[in-house]
Design a protein around this motif. Structure first.
Motif, PDB file in Angstrom:
ATOM      1  N   ILE A   1       0.394  -1.164  -0.079  1.00 55.84           N
ATOM      2  CA  ILE A   1      -0.076  -0.004  -0.074  1.00 55.84           C
ATOM      3  C   ILE A   1       0.790   1.461  -0.347  1.00 55.84           C
ATOM      4  O   ILE A   1       1.502   1.588   0.751  1.00 55.84           O
ATOM      5  N   ILE A   2       0.523   1.890  -1.046  1.00 49.76           N
ATOM      6  CA  ILE A   2       1.454   3.208  -0.843  1.00 49.76           C
ATOM      7  C   ILE A   2       0.506   3.888  -0.030  1.00 49.76           C
ATOM      8  O   ILE A   2      -0.766   5.342  -1.560  1.00 49.76           O
ATOM      9  N   LEU A   3       0.857   5.155  -0.202  1.00 49.82           N
ATOM     10  CA  LEU A   3       0.633   6.127   0.720  1.00 49.82           C
ATOM     11  C   LEU A   3       1.100   7.746   0.188  1.00 49.82           C
ATOM     12  O   LEU A   3       2.270   7.159   0.852  1.00 49.82           O
ATOM     13  N   LEU A   4       0.057   8.269   0.320  1.00 51.25           N
ATOM     14  CA  LEU A   4       0.484  10.089   0.517  1.00 51.25           C
ATOM     15  C   LEU A   4       1.494  10.388   1.625  1.00 51.25           C
ATOM     16  O   LEU A   4       0.699   9.901   3.437  1.00 51.25           O
ATOM     17  N   PRO A   5       2.313  11.326   2.076  1.00 51.29           N
ATOM     18  CA  PRO A   5       2.924  12.159   3.196  1.00 51.29           C
ATOM     19  C   PRO A   5       1.722  12.409   4.300  1.00 51.29           C
ATOM     20  O   PRO A   5       1.935  11.812   5.399  1.00 51.29           O
TER      21      PRO A   5
END
Length: 107
Positions: free
Chosen positions: A6-10
Motif C-alpha cells: 500500500i502506497i500512501l501520500l505523506p
C-alpha cells in the motif's frame, strides 16, 4: 502471490502514524502491556505493534479490535460524522421548487 504494498501520500501516512501513537498512549495510560491488548483484541503482538506504528498494512478490523479492547470503539463512529464540506456541496445542488399558482378565490 504476494500482497500488494500500500502506497500512501505523506499526509495520509502522517495521519496513520498519529492514530497509532494515540492508540499506544491510550494503552499505556491504562497500564496494559502490548501482549494483554493483543490477546484481548485477538490479534498477534506484532500486528498490535504495527498498528501502534501506524502501519497501512494492518486491516481496519484489527484497528477496530484494538479500539474495542481499549474501550475506545465509539471514537471510530466520530469519523466523518460532521461532514461540513459534503453538506455544503449537497446544499449547493438543492433546487428550490417554485410554488404552485394560487387558486382563484371565489367572492
Amino acid at each position: 502471490m504476494g500482497r500488494n504494498k500500500i502506497i500512501l501520500l505523506p499526509k495520509a501516512k502522517g495521519i496513520l502514524i498519529e492514530l497509532g501513537e494515540n492508540i499506544k498512549l491510550a494503552r499505556l495510560r491504562r497500564k496494559l502491556s502490548a501482549e494483554q491488548v493483543a490477546e484481548r483484541a485477538n490479534i498477534s503482538r506484532p500486528t498490535l505493534l504495527s498498528i501502534e506504528k501506524g502501519a497501512a498494512s494492518a486491516s481496519m478490523g484489527a484497528y477496530l479490535q484494538v479500539l474495542l479492547s481499549l474501550g475506545l470503539e465509539k471514537d471510530l463512529l466520530l469519523i466523518a460524522k460532521d461532514d461540513k464540506l459534503g453538506r455544503k456541496l449537497q446544499d449547493a445542488k438543492l433546487l428550490t421548487k417554485e410554488r404552485a399558482p394560487r387558486k382563484p378565490q371565489d367572492d
